[in-house]
Design a protein around this motif. Structure first.
Motif, PDB file in Angstrom:
ATOM      1  N   PHE A 114      94.487  18.701 121.686  1.00 41.45           N
ATOM      2  CA  PHE A 114      94.684  17.627 122.610  1.00 41.45           C
ATOM      3  C   PHE A 114      93.649  16.652 122.321  1.00 41.45           C
ATOM      4  CE2 PHE A 114      97.529  21.107 124.394  1.00 41.45           C
ATOM      5  CZ  PHE A 114      98.584  20.355 124.311  1.00 41.45           C
ATOM      6  N   ASP A 115      93.519  16.093 121.279  1.00 41.94           N
ATOM      7  CA  ASP A 115      92.323  15.310 121.123  1.00 41.94           C
ATOM      8  C   ASP A 115      91.818  14.194 122.197  1.00 41.94           C
ATOM      9  OD1 ASP A 115      92.056  16.667 118.461  1.00 41.94           O
ATOM     10  OD2 ASP A 115      93.256  15.110 117.613  1.00 41.94           O
ATOM     11  N   LYS A 116      92.770  13.586 122.853  1.00 41.03           N
ATOM     12  CA  LYS A 116      92.550  12.609 123.954  1.00 41.03           C
ATOM     13  C   LYS A 116      91.775  13.594 124.970  1.00 41.03           C
ATOM     14  CE  LYS A 116      96.162   9.312 122.931  1.00 41.03           C
ATOM     15  NZ  LYS A 116      97.642   8.809 123.637  1.00 41.03           N
ATOM     16  N   LEU A 117      92.046  14.629 125.432  1.00 42.56           N
ATOM     17  CA  LEU A 117      91.527  15.344 126.372  1.00 42.56           C
ATOM     18  C   LEU A 117      90.258  16.031 125.860  1.00 42.56           C
ATOM     19  CD1 LEU A 117      95.061  16.964 127.825  1.00 42.56           C
ATOM     20  CD2 LEU A 117      93.550  15.062 128.605  1.00 42.56           C
TER      21      LEU A 117
ATOM     22  N   ASP B   2     102.084  23.521 129.988  1.00 42.41           N
ATOM     23  CA  ASP B   2     100.572  23.410 130.566  1.00 42.41           C
ATOM     24  C   ASP B   2     100.384  22.065 130.339  1.00 42.41           C
ATOM     25  OD1 ASP B   2     100.729  26.012 131.598  1.00 42.41           O
ATOM     26  OD2 ASP B   2      99.366  26.677 130.050  1.00 42.41           O
ATOM     27  N   TYR B   3     100.749  21.547 129.350  1.00 36.30           N
ATOM     28  CA  TYR B   3     100.201  20.164 128.784  1.00 36.30           C
ATOM     29  C   TYR B   3     101.322  19.141 128.609  1.00 36.30           C
ATOM     30  CZ  TYR B   3      95.527  22.175 128.449  1.00 36.30           C
ATOM     31  OH  TYR B   3      94.354  22.919 128.730  1.00 36.30           O
ATOM     32  N   GLU B   4     102.255  19.298 129.523  1.00 35.64           N
ATOM     33  CA  GLU B   4     103.407  18.447 129.296  1.00 35.64           C
ATOM     34  C   GLU B   4     103.354  16.775 129.268  1.00 35.64           C
ATOM     35  OE1 GLU B   4     107.598  17.727 131.914  1.00 35.64           O
ATOM     36  OE2 GLU B   4     106.324  19.373 132.555  1.00 35.64           O
ATOM     37  N   GLY B   5     103.733  16.222 128.228  1.00 32.84           N
ATOM     38  CA  GLY B   5     103.679  14.945 128.043  1.00 32.84           C
ATOM     39  C   GLY B   5     102.672  14.404 127.508  1.00 32.84           C
ATOM     40  N   GLU B   6     101.645  15.551 126.872  1.00 30.84           N
ATOM     41  CA  GLU B   6     100.406  15.232 125.929  1.00 30.84           C
ATOM     42  C   GLU B   6     100.767  15.340 124.534  1.00 30.84           C
ATOM     43  OE1 GLU B   6      97.660  14.056 127.150  1.00 30.84           O
ATOM     44  OE2 GLU B   6      97.918  14.316 129.305  1.00 30.84           O
ATOM     45  N   SER B   7     100.191  14.349 123.845  1.00 36.21           N
ATOM     46  CA  SER B   7     100.235  14.611 122.464  1.00 36.21           C
ATOM     47  C   SER B   7      99.261  15.451 121.721  1.00 36.21           C
ATOM     48  CB  SER B   7     100.491  13.157 121.798  1.00 36.21           C
ATOM     49  OG  SER B   7      99.176  12.514 121.953  1.00 36.21           O
ATOM     50  N   GLY B   8      99.883  16.348 120.960  1.00 36.06           N
ATOM     51  CA  GLY B   8      98.891  17.022 120.334  1.00 36.06           C
ATOM     52  C   GLY B   8      99.004  17.516 118.917  1.00 36.06           C
ATOM     53  N   VAL B   9      98.279  18.260 118.275  1.00 38.72           N
ATOM     54  CA  VAL B   9      98.508  18.756 116.833  1.00 38.72           C
ATOM     55  C   VAL B   9      98.267  20.143 116.778  1.00 38.72           C
ATOM     56  CG1 VAL B   9      97.216  18.589 114.507  1.00 38.72           C
ATOM     57  CG2 VAL B   9      97.055  16.454 116.159  1.00 38.72           C
ATOM     58  N   ALA B  10      99.452  20.750 116.296  1.00 41.66           N
ATOM     59  CA  ALA B  10      99.510  22.167 116.204  1.00 41.66           C
ATOM     60  C   ALA B  10      98.871  22.583 114.666  1.00 41.66           C
ATOM     61  CB  ALA B  10     101.124  22.629 116.125  1.00 41.66           C
TER      62      ALA B  10
END
Length: 195
Positions: A164-167, A120-128
């Motif tokens: 997804f902090d940027k989003l 769903d959030y392909e290419g987004e950097s996230g924190v698990a």
């Protein structure tokens, strides 16, 4: 259904008792007033009638306050008992979920959640965000999904959250949140007793 009948019987008994007490107070006051009235002159009778009216109003107010207080106490007792029942049901569920949290089946659940989120959030950097018990999966998660991992000690039942902090987005697939939602829905949809 049996618990509902018992709670209703308890509530009715408390209300009946408070009404009986209020009636006893009223009857006692009426009896005293009748005895006193027999001994009075006409002028005293008129004065007493006014006083009696005031006393009756005050007694009625007091009886209403006591009845309302008893009814409120009965409602609180019923609600408290209902909350205890719900808590006992969900304590058992929580124990079972804690037992499953360390299983291979649960690890598969975490990775299935991450696959859906990643798609769903392909290419987004996230924190698990993981439970302490699942921090051992951090290396695999980083290599497979590219997510950094953080520990959250409040996730005692496992699952995963991804930020997804940027989003400004948080995807919460933690078992703790799912259990709390299930508990809230259960309490809302299974009132059982109308108080």
């Amino acid at each position: 259904m049996n618990e509902n009948k018992r709670l209703e019987a308890f509530r009715k008994a408390v209300l009946d008792e408070s009404r009986a007490k209020a009636q006893a107070i009223t009857d006692s006051a009426q009896s005293e007033a009748d005895e006193y009235l027999k001994e009075l002159t006409d002028e005293e009778t008129a004065s007493f009638a006014r006083q009696r009216s005031d006393i009756e109003r005050n007694i009625a107010r007091q009886a209403q306050r006591e009845a309302a207080g008893q009814e409120l106490a009965a409602k609180r007792a019923v609600l408290s008992y209902r909350e205890e029942l719900i808590a006992s049901v969900f304590e058992k569920a929580e124990r079972k979920l804690k037992e499953k949290a360390g299983s291979a089946e649960h690890e598969k659940y975490v990775f299935d959640c991450l696959k859906r989120i990643s798609a769903d959030y392909e290419g987004e950097s996230g924190v698990a965000v993981l439970s302490p018990a699942h921090m051992s999966l951090a290396g695999r998660i980083k290599s497979e999904f590219g997510y950094d991992c953080k520990e959250d000690r409040s996730l005692t039942l496992g699952g995963v959250m991804v930020r997804f902090d940027k989003l400004g987005v948080l995807i919460d697939n933690s078992v703790n949140s799912a259990l709390e939602k299930a508990r809230a829905d259960f309490a809302k949809n299974n009132k059982g007793i109308t108080v």
